[in-house]
Scaffold this motif. Structure first.
Motif, PDB file in Angstrom:
ATOM      1  N   VAL A 180     -13.697   3.252   3.036  1.00  0.00           N
ATOM      2  CA  VAL A 180     -12.436   3.900   3.094  1.00  0.00           C
ATOM      3  C   VAL A 180     -12.882   4.256   1.501  1.00  0.00           C
ATOM      4  O   VAL A 180     -11.858   5.064   1.782  1.00  0.00           O
ATOM      5  N   ASN A 181     -13.818   3.991   0.998  1.00  0.00           N
ATOM      6  CA  ASN A 181     -13.572   5.128  -0.388  1.00  0.00           C
ATOM      7  C   ASN A 181     -14.236   6.410  -0.368  1.00  0.00           C
ATOM      8  O   ASN A 181     -13.307   7.302  -0.783  1.00  0.00           O
ATOM      9  N   ASP A 182     -15.201   6.348   0.600  1.00  0.00           N
ATOM     10  CA  ASP A 182     -15.751   7.862   1.473  1.00  0.00           C
ATOM     11  C   ASP A 182     -14.724   8.174   1.991  1.00  0.00           C
ATOM     12  O   ASP A 182     -14.821   9.627   2.225  1.00  0.00           O
ATOM     13  N   VAL A 183     -14.248   7.959   3.101  1.00  0.00           N
ATOM     14  CA  VAL A 183     -13.047   8.891   4.060  1.00  0.00           C
ATOM     15  C   VAL A 183     -12.398   9.220   3.020  1.00  0.00           C
ATOM     16  O   VAL A 183     -11.555  10.033   3.197  1.00  0.00           O
ATOM     17  N   THR A 184     -11.290   8.685   2.225  1.00  0.00           N
ATOM     18  CA  THR A 184     -10.579   9.087   0.929  1.00  0.00           C
ATOM     19  C   THR A 184     -11.063  10.104  -0.075  1.00  0.00           C
ATOM     20  O   THR A 184     -10.138  10.061  -0.480  1.00  0.00           O
TER      21      THR A 184
ATOM     22  N   PHE B 143      -3.573  -3.532 -10.189  1.00  0.00           N
ATOM     23  CA  PHE B 143      -3.225  -3.189  -8.901  1.00  0.00           C
ATOM     24  C   PHE B 143      -2.408  -2.009  -8.497  1.00  0.00           C
ATOM     25  O   PHE B 143      -1.000  -2.110  -8.447  1.00  0.00           O
ATOM     26  N   PRO B 144      -2.967  -0.869  -8.911  1.00  0.00           N
ATOM     27  CA  PRO B 144      -2.004  -0.116  -8.950  1.00  0.00           C
ATOM     28  C   PRO B 144      -0.983   1.146  -7.712  1.00  0.00           C
ATOM     29  O   PRO B 144      -1.358   1.304  -7.080  1.00  0.00           O
ATOM     30  N   MET B 145      -0.489  -0.495  -6.844  1.00  0.00           N
ATOM     31  CA  MET B 145      -0.298   0.005  -4.954  1.00  0.00           C
ATOM     32  C   MET B 145       1.451   0.853  -6.006  1.00  0.00           C
ATOM     33  O   MET B 145       2.073   0.284  -5.971  1.00  0.00           O
ATOM     34  N   PRO B 146       1.610   1.794  -5.068  1.00  0.00           N
ATOM     35  CA  PRO B 146       3.177   2.677  -5.056  1.00  0.00           C
ATOM     36  C   PRO B 146       3.915   1.964  -3.972  1.00  0.00           C
ATOM     37  O   PRO B 146       3.378   1.159  -3.117  1.00  0.00           O
ATOM     38  N   VAL B 147       5.218   1.858  -4.751  1.00  0.00           N
ATOM     39  CA  VAL B 147       5.864   1.193  -4.324  1.00  0.00           C
ATOM     40  C   VAL B 147       7.263   1.832  -4.230  1.00  0.00           C
ATOM     41  O   VAL B 147       7.702   2.878  -4.250  1.00  0.00           O
ATOM     42  N   ASP B 148       7.377   1.468  -2.283  1.00  0.00           N
ATOM     43  CA  ASP B 148       8.567   1.833  -2.218  1.00  0.00           C
ATOM     44  C   ASP B 148      10.058   1.521  -2.250  1.00  0.00           C
ATOM     45  O   ASP B 148      10.316   0.086  -2.239  1.00  0.00           O
ATOM     46  N   VAL B 149      11.446   2.583  -3.107  1.00  0.00           N
ATOM     47  CA  VAL B 149      12.462   1.363  -2.906  1.00  0.00           C
ATOM     48  C   VAL B 149      13.246   2.316  -3.014  1.00  0.00           C
ATOM     49  O   VAL B 149      13.549   3.399  -3.235  1.00  0.00           O
TER      50      VAL B 149
ATOM     51  N   ARG C  12     -11.635   8.191  -2.484  1.00  0.00           N
ATOM     52  CA  ARG C  12     -10.777   7.520  -3.907  1.00  0.00           C
ATOM     53  C   ARG C  12     -11.402   6.749  -3.679  1.00  0.00           C
ATOM     54  O   ARG C  12     -12.043   5.277  -3.060  1.00  0.00           O
ATOM     55  N   ASP C  13     -11.168   5.688  -5.408  1.00  0.00           N
ATOM     56  CA  ASP C  13     -12.163   4.399  -5.193  1.00  0.00           C
ATOM     57  C   ASP C  13     -10.919   3.208  -4.575  1.00  0.00           C
ATOM     58  O   ASP C  13     -10.211   2.894  -5.546  1.00  0.00           O
ATOM     59  N   TYR C  14     -11.147   2.453  -4.208  1.00  0.00           N
ATOM     60  CA  TYR C  14      -9.845   1.649  -3.593  1.00  0.00           C
ATOM     61  C   TYR C  14     -10.501  -0.030  -3.474  1.00  0.00           C
ATOM     62  O   TYR C  14      -9.724  -0.770  -3.519  1.00  0.00           O
ATOM     63  N   ASP C  15     -11.372  -0.261  -4.512  1.00  0.00           N
ATOM     64  CA  ASP C  15     -12.246  -1.657  -4.386  1.00  0.00           C
ATOM     65  C   ASP C  15     -11.001  -2.643  -4.941  1.00  0.00           C
ATOM     66  O   ASP C  15     -10.946  -3.965  -4.934  1.00  0.00           O
ATOM     67  N   TRP C  16     -10.086  -1.982  -5.753  1.00  0.00           N
ATOM     68  CA  TRP C  16      -8.827  -2.602  -6.207  1.00  0.00           C
ATOM     69  C   TRP C  16      -8.102  -3.123  -5.580  1.00  0.00           C
ATOM     70  O   TRP C  16      -7.535  -5.104  -5.059  1.00  0.00           O
ATOM     71  N   PHE C  17      -7.923  -2.792  -4.426  1.00  0.00           N
ATOM     72  CA  PHE C  17      -7.240  -2.699  -2.738  1.00  0.00           C
ATOM     73  C   PHE C  17      -7.507  -4.064  -2.745  1.00  0.00           C
ATOM     74  O   PHE C  17      -7.015  -5.451  -2.150  1.00  0.00           O
TER      75      PHE C  17
END
Length: 568
Positions: free
Chosen positions: A454-458, A499-505, A460-465
């Protein structure tokens, strides 16, 4: 493996059977001797005697030594008595082997040097264990078809291959090739893994000869009964032709043909969304069984009584078929990583509904799963586990490997987008982005590998997820505080993990995406304006109303059991 029992379970034993913990566990760490070999070939002969509920086994196993090797170490249930062992054609004295707890140790006449081959023949017989509640309790099911003929199946995911053949009972113990010679009383049929090489009949017995490549150890199965067979072909979008086979009980032709009609649609979905069917040169095979089901490679066990759910398809067939990709093509390196089988396999059902019918049924199916998420144990503990511990709701993640695993994938897909998500899944399954018939082999994988993909494809670093969702039991909480002009949001996570997960409101009639850098964010919110967090249900998060529902349902179920006990 399936999630819940939908039918009465046949073949119950009258008395509990003696067992050793070693035999009942599957996936203990391999011994040094097991790590030091490559399992090249298994020729497994079985004579099945239904009236005696007995088997006579004759297994010839071939290995290559990866390091110097003084002995072979295998697993075989000690209830199956060993009559003879040969090494490279020469019989060993009984003093050369021992099998007190189900771990069979065989002293070699001469130690093997690295790169040398050895062929072990093990002749054994006995009454194998009987399943108390297959497929959750693994062993043999000795049942009867409606016409009274024997109807027999094995299902050994929880307890392992050693319940009926000598093997290395670990995910990484797969033989490269397995041949089976299954001898049954005529006119019974034995449907098996891989390709049928031929059928021999003599003196009232039939021997079915099957050959399969790189099967999971627990995927080797016996399926015996008065079967009729449906055959067909599927022209793949990848240009090859896939044989289709369904063995069903006599007298169930109309229902069987209807189910058989779902095969091409399921294949088209998986080949379009994930990639080529991994075992196209063998078959897509399904066999009707006296237990609910199991993902036996190229011969998936099916016992759902042709029942369609509220979405109008047979979820059991679809779930077990998903394991041809997530379990048989891509196998976890340890049972601790079982969510790679069950979570991915479970997510394929709502994904199929979205592909087939649209978003409403996709979300409805996911919502049903969400109510089953318990969050008591992490999906991955980080240490080697046996199967029973992983599937247990009391000491392990249990049903969360299905439902939470599916929701993690749903949330990840929403976070990184469809292109990156499906590219990552494809690379996990095949080890490459461009799978085509003939350019990939079955492989092992781990959660860490998927994170790296996932990190390679994107980029970005998604270890936090994954640190929060996979390696911690508790879900993140989304806290919201409103003042006169804005809405402030904050993620609260176990161990205060980032946990920098974006949130839709949804604010009034528009949807705003809040970035949540550092786990916090805010959105302008005029007075008296209604807001909805995560209006499209993209996020797996702590939901108090779900917890309250689960507690109430558990209390009501307990009260019902107690009342039933009093009435007895």
């Amino acid at each position: 493996m399936v999630m819940a029992c939908a039918l009465p379970c046949a073949g119950l034993a009258a008395e509990p059977q003696e067992r050793t913990q070693l035999t009942m566990d599957s996936g203990r760490p391999r011994t040094p001797e097991q790590v030091a070999v490559r399992f090249e070939h298994a020729l497994l002969g079985f004579r099945v005697l239904p009236e005696e509920q007995k088997i006579e086994g004759d297994a010839t196993l071939e290995f290559i030594a990866l390091d110097p090797l003084p002995r072979l170490v295998l697993e075989l249930d000690h209830q199956l008595g060993i009559e003879r062992i040969e090494i490279d054609g020469a019989a060993l004295p009984p003093s050369a082997w021992r099998n007190p707890e189900g771990r069979l140790s065989i002293d070699l006449p001469q130690p093997l040097a690295k790169g040398e081959r050895v062929r072990a023949r093990i002749v054994y017989a006995g009454k194998p264990r009987v399943a108390q509640k297959a497929p959750w309790d693994g062993a043999f099911v000795w049942s009867k078809a409606p016409d009274g003929q024997p109807w027999i199946a094995t299902s050994v995911q929880g307890e392992g291959c050693d319940l009926f053949w000598p093997c290395i009972d670990h995910p990484q113990g797969e033989p490269l090739v397995v041949e089976q010679r299954i001898t049954v009383p005529a006119p019974l049929v034995a449907a098996g893994n891989g390709v049928l090489l031929g059928v021999d009949e003599r003196d009232g017995w039939r021997t079915y000869r099957w050959r399969a490549q790189s099967p999971n150890t627990y995927a080797i199965a016996l399926n015996i009964g008065p079967y009729e067979e449906l055959r067909g072909e599927y022209r793949s979008r990848h240009g090859n032709t896939i044989p289709l086979h369904f063995w069903h009980l006599q007298g169930r032709g109309p229902q069987a043909r209807e189910l058989f009609g779902e095969f091409p649609l399921a294949l088209d979905f998986f080949e379009q969304v994930i990639g080529p069917y991994p075992f196209a040169d063998e078959k897509m095979g399904v066999v009707e069984t006296p237990h609910l089901g199991m993902e036996h490679q190229t011969i998936n066990a099916y016992g759902n009584d042709y029942e369609k759910d509220e979405y109008g398809y047979d979820w059991l067939l679809h779930h077990e078929f998903a394991h041809e990709w997530f379990g048989n093509q891509m196998t976890n390196v340890d049972w601790d990583e079982m969510w790679l089988h069950e979570g991915f396999g479970s997510y394929m059902q709502p994904l199929y509904l979205q592909w087939l019918r649209g978003d409403m049924e996709y979300h409805a199916s996911l919502l049903k799963m969400r109510a089953g998420v318990a969050n008591r144990f992490p999906l991955v503990s980080g240490k080697s586990q046996v199967v029973e511990a992983v599937y247990s709701d009391e000491i392990g993640p249990g049903h969360d490997i299905y439902f939470k695993g599916a929701w993690i994938l749903h949330t990840l897909r929403g976070l990184i987008g469809d292109e990156a998500f499906f590219t990552s899944v494809r690379r996990l399954v095949y080890g490459r982005d461009d799978p085509a018939p003939g350019n990939f082999q079955p492989r092992y994988a781990s959660t860490r590998e998927f994170v790296d993909i996932v990190n390679d494809v994107t980029g970005r670093d998604y270890d936090w997820f994954f640190d929060v969702y996979v390696y911690r039991p508790a879900l993140p909480q989304l806290l919201a505080e409103r003042d006169a002009t804005s809405l402030r949001l904050r993620w609260k996570t176990p161990d205060d993990l980032p946990f920098p997960m974006p949130v839709d409101v949804r604010v009034g009639g528009r949807v705003v995406t809040v970035p949540m850098d550092g786990g916090q964010g805010h959105v302008e919110l005029p007075a008296d304006t209604h807001y909805t967090l995560d209006p499209h249900s993209k996020l797996l998060r702590d939901l108090p109303h779900i917890d309250a529902y689960r507690e109430d349902a558990a209390a009501r179920a307990k009260a019902a059991r107690e009342k039933a006990g009093e009435e007895k």
